[in-house]
Design an enzyme around this catalytic site. Structure first.
Site, PDB file in Angstrom:
ATOM      1  N   SER A 159      48.997  71.358  30.717  1.00 19.73           N
ATOM      2  CA  SER A 159      49.470  71.612  29.350  1.00 19.73           C
ATOM      3  C   SER A 159      49.416  70.392  28.447  1.00 19.73           C
ATOM      4  CB  SER A 159      50.913  72.153  29.394  1.00 19.73           C
ATOM      5  OG  SER A 159      50.940  73.404  30.035  1.00 19.73           O
ATOM      6  N   GLU A 191      42.897   4.229  51.833  1.00 18.69           N
ATOM      7  CA  GLU A 191      41.472   4.525  51.923  1.00 18.69           C
ATOM      8  C   GLU A 191      40.578   3.350  51.542  1.00 18.69           C
ATOM      9  OE1 GLU A 191      40.115   7.386  53.054  1.00 18.69           O
ATOM     10  OE2 GLU A 191      42.128   8.073  53.533  1.00 18.69           O
TER      11      GLU A 191
END
Length: 841
Positions: A464, A86
């Site tokens: 229950s 780059e």
């Protein structure tokens, strides 16, 4: 000389003109130039991460994947690969490479195209932080001036560090740390030279040079990067040749999830978005540490799935998922392609039936493997007819399958099994009894199938499971575990319901006056109603509200004694925790702490703890900032306590330690039963299956089943963990059905019904057995204020006998019986707590 003078003047004029143009351009774009000093304190956008309490990554949220690194954490060859490709002169120029700029201008003049040419690394940083990627002259001018300012402000190494962390490298990966994970599933330090070169080649065109979508272009680009590294002297010829020979193997790697717990991660994500906003939550790099234990969570998930599979298989096989062919068989490639279209669901994988012989079938999986389904994995598959009815027992594989069908298979740990995606739903949650930390949470069988979190969102009738709270209220109104309550039909209906409501036992059997302990252990309905009548409806509702139930969910009629209230599994677990910790109502919480991107703790849980001020070790007044379930503290300052090795706020004690102990003892009888089996007086609790599997006496629990088996529950605890399991259908009207068959091939109306012990209980049993395995059994000593006396099992009175007709029972001091039983009893004297007209009708 004259011409030379003119040339000099022309060049000087051009120079002045150029300088003037640069100055003019600078002042033209100056109002739009950003303040590059922000780069000194730049916060890179990083995703939100959710962790378990032991540091396992559960989930990651955010569009951008980034793993910020310091420059010295990036391998030198990777940095050199970027520089060689780059910006070879990166450490020499001042941010702008004149050669590159002139080349870009020349290209534009000669071709007329606005192509970018040879941007420096500094210019790319400028563009990535402050500009768009539009290829315009003005943007290029801005890029140049911003780059100049960046070079003035930052060192070269600081610029390079920003670059390797900010650069977009495809597949939503920003920076080299994320790219190493995405493409190779590695930490950046573990990359090979070839892999580094591939990553360094991506900035030019992250999409078209991507090794996943364009492997040939990525390979060519990698080779170019290696060539540049060799040309500038970063690697030797031998290294260059060796790297060229390395095959480029890249595939997409998602976030490295260590623990799949999607329901709790979604809760944490939602909390962060609600508190910080979506943008901040997803980009600021927050790390959220939940209270979930990875080990316990895995056990909960597996127990829930195994339990759901078992229920689903009891009710029969619903047939193939699809038919791939009937006459002309597909070839192998076509079969694989068809199977590849279908995603696996938890442990279930798609497969195609290719042949059937006797009691086995051969199938092909999505990866082209041929596997055998033996009879052990097939014989369960009676045909599903309804939830209450299944077909006859199959005799061969052909009774179940046909060639060409697409089916589901799973490995159950012993053999390959025909399976199907369950239609029944389930949820489970477990809590720490001492501080309310959620240790596991599973909101359903499969998050991919349904994101509905049944632990926190599904309000279902409790059945229950309500009875321990009814009896706790009765104990505080003078009852004891030895109190006799009439186990007889109720003939005085609750007029407030508008109909003649006459509750019945299930099964419809009545045994006359029965001790409270037995009534709770055997879940006798009419006894629960009579206990509630003793307390009073309003007082019962007030008691349930104390346990954390929402008053809006509590019906104002006697059906409340049998669990007509609709509650969430989290509320149920929170309420049962009160018995487990000695009477304290603690707030459940699931976030232990939140850290920012730099590991600074910005939020810390301040839980409620199950201890009294007298148990405090070190008190102080601090600002309270609890991270409880769905809310924060309304008190700006509260006493802090340290107990059980943790720091937090005092939890309110809603029942006495003695009442909590007595209910716990009765809930142990739910599992272990009582009496003397050798003399024919032994009896089972409804959860006897738990005793057979877990084989320890420090567990307590309660089954729960609603009318017509629409909801089933099992909730229970040990001294170290409380857990609730719920099983039902998301469709409230659908019943869980029956599965047991008698000798005539008809459903057995008594034992065949799905119920809490049979449907939800096995999940709880498996979970608790695996969590507690290897831990010492903890037998809790009775708290101060509890006495034990020998009672006659038939009357609940004191006795001098020591045989099977008697046993020791616990009482709150002062409530123990004072009268001894006699050998002959007036049967009317056995019952002490019901109106006379309700005694033996």
């Amino acid at each position: 000389m004259k011409w030379l003078k003119r040339i000099v003047i022309a060049l000087f004029s051009l120079a002045l003109l150029g300088i003037g143009a640069i100055v003019a351009a600078y002042f033209y774009v100056l109002p739009d130039l950003p303040d590059v000093s922000t780069l000194k304190n730049v916060q890179l956008q990083t995703p939100l991460r959710i962790y378990s309490s032991d540091g396992k990554l559960i989930s990651q949220f955010g569009e951008k994947r980034r793993i910020p690194l310091k420059l010295d954490e990036v391998p030198k060859p990777l940095l050199q690969a970027f520089i060689a490709t780059e910006d070879t002169r990166f450490y020499e120029h001042g941010g702008i490479d004149p050669v590159g700029v002139l080349r870009a201008a020349l290209v534009m003049l000669t071709t007329g195209e606005k192509k970018q040419g040879a941007s420096t690394i500094t210019m790319q940083v400028a563009r990535n932080f402050f500009l768009t990627r539009d290829k315009t002259i003005i943007r290029k001018v801005k890029e140049i001036f911003i780059s100049y300012h960046i070079e003035e402000l930052l060192t070269k190494d600081e610029i390079l560090e920003l670059y390797v962390n900010r650069i977009y490298l495809g597949q939503r990966a920003y920076g080299v740390g994320a790219a190493a994970q995405v493409y190779f599933g590695k930490d950046v330090k573990d990359l090979t030279l070839s892999e580094m070169s591939m990553i360094a080649g991506l900035p030019k065109a992250p999409s078209t040079l991507n090794p996943i979508t364009s492997p040939s272009r990525a390979l060519a680009r990698r080779n170019l990067v290696l060539m540049r590294m060799n040309e500038v002297g970063y690697i030797s010829q031998a290294e260059y040749q060796a790297a060229l020979q390395e095959p480029l193997i890249a595939k997409y790697h998602g976030a490295e999830i260590d623990l799949y717990a999607p329901y709790i991660s979604e809760m944490a994500r939602d909390y962060m978005v609600q508190k910080y906003g979506e943008e901040e939550a997803y980009t600021n790099g927050y790390n959220v540490y939940t209270t979930i234990s990875s080990d316990i969570q895995l056990k909960a998930q597996q127990a829930l799935r195994n339990n759901v599979y078992a229920y689903d298989e009891r009710h029969g096989y619903r047939g193939p998922a699809a038919v791939l062919w009937t006459n002309e068989k597909l070839d192998l490639i076509e079969i694989k392609n068809e199977l590849a279209k279908v995603a696996s669901v938890q442990e279930l994988n798609p497969a195609a039936v290719i042949s059937i012989t006797g009691q086995q079938a051969n199938v092909i999986t999505a990866n082209g493997e041929t596997k055998v389904l033996t009879w052990d994995g097939l014989k369960w598959a009676r045909k599903f007819i309804t939830d209450k009815r299944q077909g006859s027992v199959p005799k061969s594989a052909a009774d179940i399958l046909k060639v060409g069908e697409r089916i589901w298979i799973r490995d159950n740990g012993q053999y390959l099994q025909l399976s199907q995606v369950p239609e029944v739903a389930s949820a489970t949650v477990s809590l720490d009894p001492q501080n309310g930390a959620i240790r596991s949470l599973v909101g359903g069988y499969s998050f991919s199938q349904s994101q509905y979190n049944r632990v926190t969102q599904a309000k279902r009738q409790l059945g229950s499971n309500i009875k321990p709270f009814i009896y706790a209220a009765a104990l505080e109104k003078g009852f004891t575990l030895a109190t006799l309550i009439n186990n007889a039909p109720i003939n005085q209906p609750d007029i407030s319901q508008g109909t003649a409501w006459r509750p019945k036992n299930s099964p419809d059997i009545y045994g006359g006056p029965t001790r409270l302990r037995v009534g709770l252990a055997q879940s006798i309905n009419v006894m629960s109603v009579r206990a509630m009548r003793h307390v009073g409806l309003d007082a019962t509702i007030a008691e349930l509200i104390k346990f954390g139930f929402d008053p809006n969910d509590l019906p104002r009629n006697e059906s409340i004694a049998l669990g007509s209230s609709s509650v969430t599994p989290l509320q149920v677990a929170t309420a049962f925790n009160v018995f487990a910790n000695g009477g304290f109502l603690i707030e459940p919480f699931y976030i232990d702490r939140v850290e920012d991107a730099y590991a600074n703790v910005i939020e810390k849980a301040n839980p409620t703890l199950a201890c009294k001020p007298s148990q405090n070790v070190n008190q102080a007044l601090v600002s309270s900032n609890p991270m409880t379930f769905g809310e924060t503290s309304t008190l700006p300052s509260e006493p802090i306590t340290q107990c059980f090795g943790q720091t937090g706020r005092y939890a309110p004690q809603i029942i006495s330690e003695q009442t909590a102990f007595l209910i716990t003892e009765a809930l142990k009888s739910v599992i272990w039963g009582g009496g003397d089996w050798s003399h024919g007086t032994g009896w089972q609790g409804t959860a006897w299956r738990a005793a057979k599997l877990i084989k320890r006496h420090d567990i307590a629990g309660k089954t729960g089943t609603t009318n017509e088996s629409r909801d089933t529950w099992f909730s229970g605890f040990s001294p170290i963990i409380t857990s609730t399991f719920w099983v039902g259908f998301d469709d409230h009207g659908r019943q869980l059905g029956r599965t047991a068959w008698n000798a005539n091939g008809e459903p057995d109306q008594i034992t065949g019904a799905e119920a809490g012990a049979k449907t939800a209980g096995p999940g709880w049993n498996e979970f608790m057995n695996s969590v507690l395995k290897g831990t010492p059994e903890i037998i809790s000593a009775p708290p101060e204020g509890i006495v034990s006396v020998r009672i006659d099992l038939a009357t609940g009175k004191l006795t001098r006998k020591t045989d099977y007709t008697s046993a020791f029972e616990y009482f709150i001091s002062g409530t123990e019986p004072k009268e001894y039983t006699s050998e002959t009893q007036d049967e009317n004297s056995l019952f002490i707590d019901a109106p006379a007209d309700d005694l033996f009708q």
